[in-house]
Enzyme design. Structure first.
Site, PDB file in Angstrom:
ATOM      1  N   SER A 107       0.829  -1.204   0.000  1.00  0.00           N
ATOM      2  CA  SER A 107       0.000   0.000   0.000  1.00  0.00           C
ATOM      3  C   SER A 107       0.863   1.255   0.000  1.00  0.00           C
ATOM      4  O   SER A 107       1.948   1.261   0.587  1.00  0.00           O
ATOM      5  CB  SER A 107      -0.873  -0.023   1.262  1.00  0.00           C
ATOM      6  OG  SER A 107      -1.388   1.249   1.545  1.00  0.00           O
ATOM      7  N   TYR A 130      -2.970   5.870  -4.635  1.00  0.00           N
ATOM      8  CA  TYR A 130      -4.147   6.742  -4.701  1.00  0.00           C
ATOM      9  C   TYR A 130      -3.737   7.914  -5.570  1.00  0.00           C
ATOM     10  O   TYR A 130      -2.548   8.225  -5.670  1.00  0.00           O
ATOM     11  CB  TYR A 130      -4.479   7.306  -3.320  1.00  0.00           C
ATOM     12  CG  TYR A 130      -4.743   6.280  -2.268  1.00  0.00           C
ATOM     13  CD1 TYR A 130      -5.980   5.650  -2.199  1.00  0.00           C
ATOM     14  CD2 TYR A 130      -3.779   5.956  -1.314  1.00  0.00           C
ATOM     15  CE1 TYR A 130      -6.236   4.712  -1.213  1.00  0.00           C
ATOM     16  CE2 TYR A 130      -4.029   5.022  -0.337  1.00  0.00           C
ATOM     17  CZ  TYR A 130      -5.254   4.401  -0.288  1.00  0.00           C
ATOM     18  OH  TYR A 130      -5.501   3.483   0.675  1.00  0.00           O
ATOM     19  N   THR A 156      -6.395   2.659  -6.491  1.00  0.00           N
ATOM     20  CA  THR A 156      -7.610   2.583  -5.673  1.00  0.00           C
ATOM     21  C   THR A 156      -8.533   3.745  -6.017  1.00  0.00           C
ATOM     22  O   THR A 156      -8.126   4.904  -5.965  1.00  0.00           O
ATOM     23  CB  THR A 156      -7.249   2.611  -4.173  1.00  0.00           C
ATOM     24  OG1 THR A 156      -6.437   1.472  -3.893  1.00  0.00           O
ATOM     25  CG2 THR A 156      -8.491   2.561  -3.300  1.00  0.00           C
ATOM     26  N   LYS A 252      -9.042  -0.693  -8.563  1.00  0.00           N
ATOM     27  CA  LYS A 252      -9.639  -1.316  -7.374  1.00  0.00           C
ATOM     28  C   LYS A 252     -10.762  -0.434  -6.818  1.00  0.00           C
ATOM     29  O   LYS A 252     -10.581   0.776  -6.658  1.00  0.00           O
ATOM     30  CB  LYS A 252      -8.552  -1.507  -6.308  1.00  0.00           C
ATOM     31  CG  LYS A 252      -9.047  -2.114  -5.016  1.00  0.00           C
ATOM     32  CD  LYS A 252      -7.881  -2.533  -4.138  1.00  0.00           C
ATOM     33  CE  LYS A 252      -8.353  -3.073  -2.810  1.00  0.00           C
ATOM     34  NZ  LYS A 252      -8.769  -2.008  -1.900  1.00  0.00           N
ATOM     35  N   HIS A 276     -14.056  -1.925  -0.382  1.00  0.00           N
ATOM     36  CA  HIS A 276     -12.989  -1.529   0.537  1.00  0.00           C
ATOM     37  C   HIS A 276     -13.200  -2.194   1.913  1.00  0.00           C
ATOM     38  O   HIS A 276     -12.974  -1.593   2.964  1.00  0.00           O
ATOM     39  CB  HIS A 276     -12.962  -0.007   0.676  1.00  0.00           C
ATOM     40  CG  HIS A 276     -11.578   0.567   0.825  1.00  0.00           C
ATOM     41  ND1 HIS A 276     -10.889   1.169  -0.195  1.00  0.00           N
ATOM     42  CD2 HIS A 276     -10.756   0.635   1.895  1.00  0.00           C
ATOM     43  CE1 HIS A 276      -9.714   1.584   0.241  1.00  0.00           C
ATOM     44  NE2 HIS A 276      -9.603   1.260   1.507  1.00  0.00           N
TER      45      HIS A 276
HETATM   46  C1  GLV Z   1      -7.080   2.533   3.743  1.00  0.00           C
HETATM   47  O1  GLV Z   1      -7.137   2.185   2.599  1.00  0.00           O
HETATM   48  C2  GLV Z   1      -8.056   2.177   4.722  1.00  0.00           C
HETATM   49  O2  GLV Z   1      -9.056   1.548   4.376  1.00  0.00           O
HETATM   50  O3  GLV Z   1      -7.839   2.510   5.892  1.00  0.00           O
END
Ligand code: GLV
Length: 379
Positions: A107, A130, A156, A252, A276
């Site tokens: 990430s 991001y 994302t 995503k 998510h």
């Molecule tokens: C980050 O992507 C989260 O969901 O905290």
């Protein structure tokens, strides 16, 4: 705990080993957590057809995704703050994934940096980004991923604004974690974590350090997201990412057939059907419930990955039956990591693999690449 037989056991152990604020960050969802619960409930509601008298001597869970061989249809999802669940958590996760023959996704909001992880593994991993207001910084991150030979970029889409995670606010989750009067008792009961993480050298966002000057180092995740993420993101921006990243690109956060149609028009390599992990739009459908309609729109034009509540091998089989090529694990991964570092993640992956094998056997499927809706009652 003496015997670990499930992801649920790893979760129980994780809860004992890491401070509450860290555990809850992984475990909980946004607002009333309706979608979080739906993810699990809708998976569990899907019933298998038990089939017998089928030769299982050649059963295989190996597959190919984006042209790469995977030992099973499971990859590790990008999860923020992974290195707070275990010292150097991202390195432990990446190593376990490499040994298991499945991809690891790092990430942007990781604790270990891209370079830290690159230095610890031999096979390429995936990197997640991001879109941020500071496009120059985005460009820099993507360039770092290219230099590190990451084999796919995961963009994302569903976190331009953050769903409120009430537990994080109540727990006062901050990066780096702090010892406070309020959490002192909790941390005192987790000495192994305190020694590993609190006294470790990596405790803040490893990829963002150069960019975080002036914030005083201490931020909540939601402050960081609100100040940095680009809320003006549209489909047109995919072109810009494409111009920077000619390699495999994965989008995503697709949860609607209309968005799947838009995604197809951008010519990407894969999508992740995802809400998510129930951490964003509360009240949204479960990922598994929308998977068939999205698979219909995609119609084989790109690969479909799935996440949202996968906590056993049976769930992997369910997602495959409904049109996914493979699943990503976020929460399950973090439970395993918090429970036992690299060995914990290896065990977690092993548990999923064995559960998938047994479930395939009992539904009479011998090749995971051929799973279809026929394994489910009612299709
Ligand atoms: C980050 O992507 C989260 O969901 O905290």
């Amino acid at each position: 705990m003496k015997t670990i037989t499930s992801i649920a056991d790893l979760r129980t152990l994780a809860r004992r080993r890491v401070p509450r604020a860290i555990f809850d960050y992984a475990d909980r969802g946004s607002y009333d957590e309706v979608t979080l619960r739906r993810n699990r409930a809708d998976l569990e509601a899907l019933q298998f057809r038990q089939r017998v008298m089928i030769d299982l001597s050649q059963l295989s869970v190996a597959t190919t995704v984006l042209g790469e061989p995977w030992s099973m249809p499971v990859a590790i999802a990008p999860t923020g703050l992974t290195g707070l669940f275990h010292r150097d958590g991202e390195i432990h996760g990446a190593r376990a994934a490499e040994k298991a023959g499945v991809p690891f996704t790092l990430s942007t909001m990781s604790i270990c940096s891209i370079e830290d992880v690159r230095g610890a593994v031999t096979k390429p991993f995936w990197f997640q980004v991001y879109l941020m207001r500071d496009r120059g910084f985005n460009q820099e991150l993507i360039e770092r991923a290219r230099v590190a030979q990451c084999s796919a970029l995961v963009l994302t889409l569903d976190l331009t604004v953050q769903g409120v995670r009430r537990r994080d606010i109540k727990n006062g989750l901050s990066i780096p974690p702090r010892l406070t009067l309020k959490n002192a008792l909790d941390i005192a009961t987790k000495p192994r974590w305190a020694l590993g993480v609190l006294l470790g050298k990596r405790r803040t966002f490893g990829n963002l350090e150069s960019h975080m000057k002036g914030t005083g180092g201490l931020v909540t995740l939601s402050q960081w997201i609100a100040s940095q993420f680009d809320v003006s993101l549209t489909w047109k921006d995919i072109e810009w990412i494409r111009s920077l990243w000619p390699g495999k690109l994965i989008l995503k956060g697709i949860l609607d057939a209309e968005d799947a149609r838009e995604a197809m028009a951008t010519g990407i390599d894969a999508i992740v059907v995802s809400n998510h992990g129930g951490r964003q739009l509360d009240g949204a459908p479960s990922s598994i419930s929308v998977l068939p309609e999205i698979a219909e729109v995609v119609a084989g034009r790109c690969e479909i990955l799935f996440d949202g509540g996968v906590q056993c091998g049976q769930d992997v089989l369910r997602a495959l039956a409904r049109g996914a090529r493979a699943c990503l694990i976020g929460k399950s991964f973090l439970y395993a990591l918090a429970a036992g570092g690299e060995a914990g993640v290896s065990l977690g992956l092993d548990i999923l693999r064995r559960e998938l094998q047994v479930s395939m056997g009992l539904t009479g499927v011998t090749d995971v690449r051929r799973v279809d809706r026929g394994v489910l009652r009612g299709g």
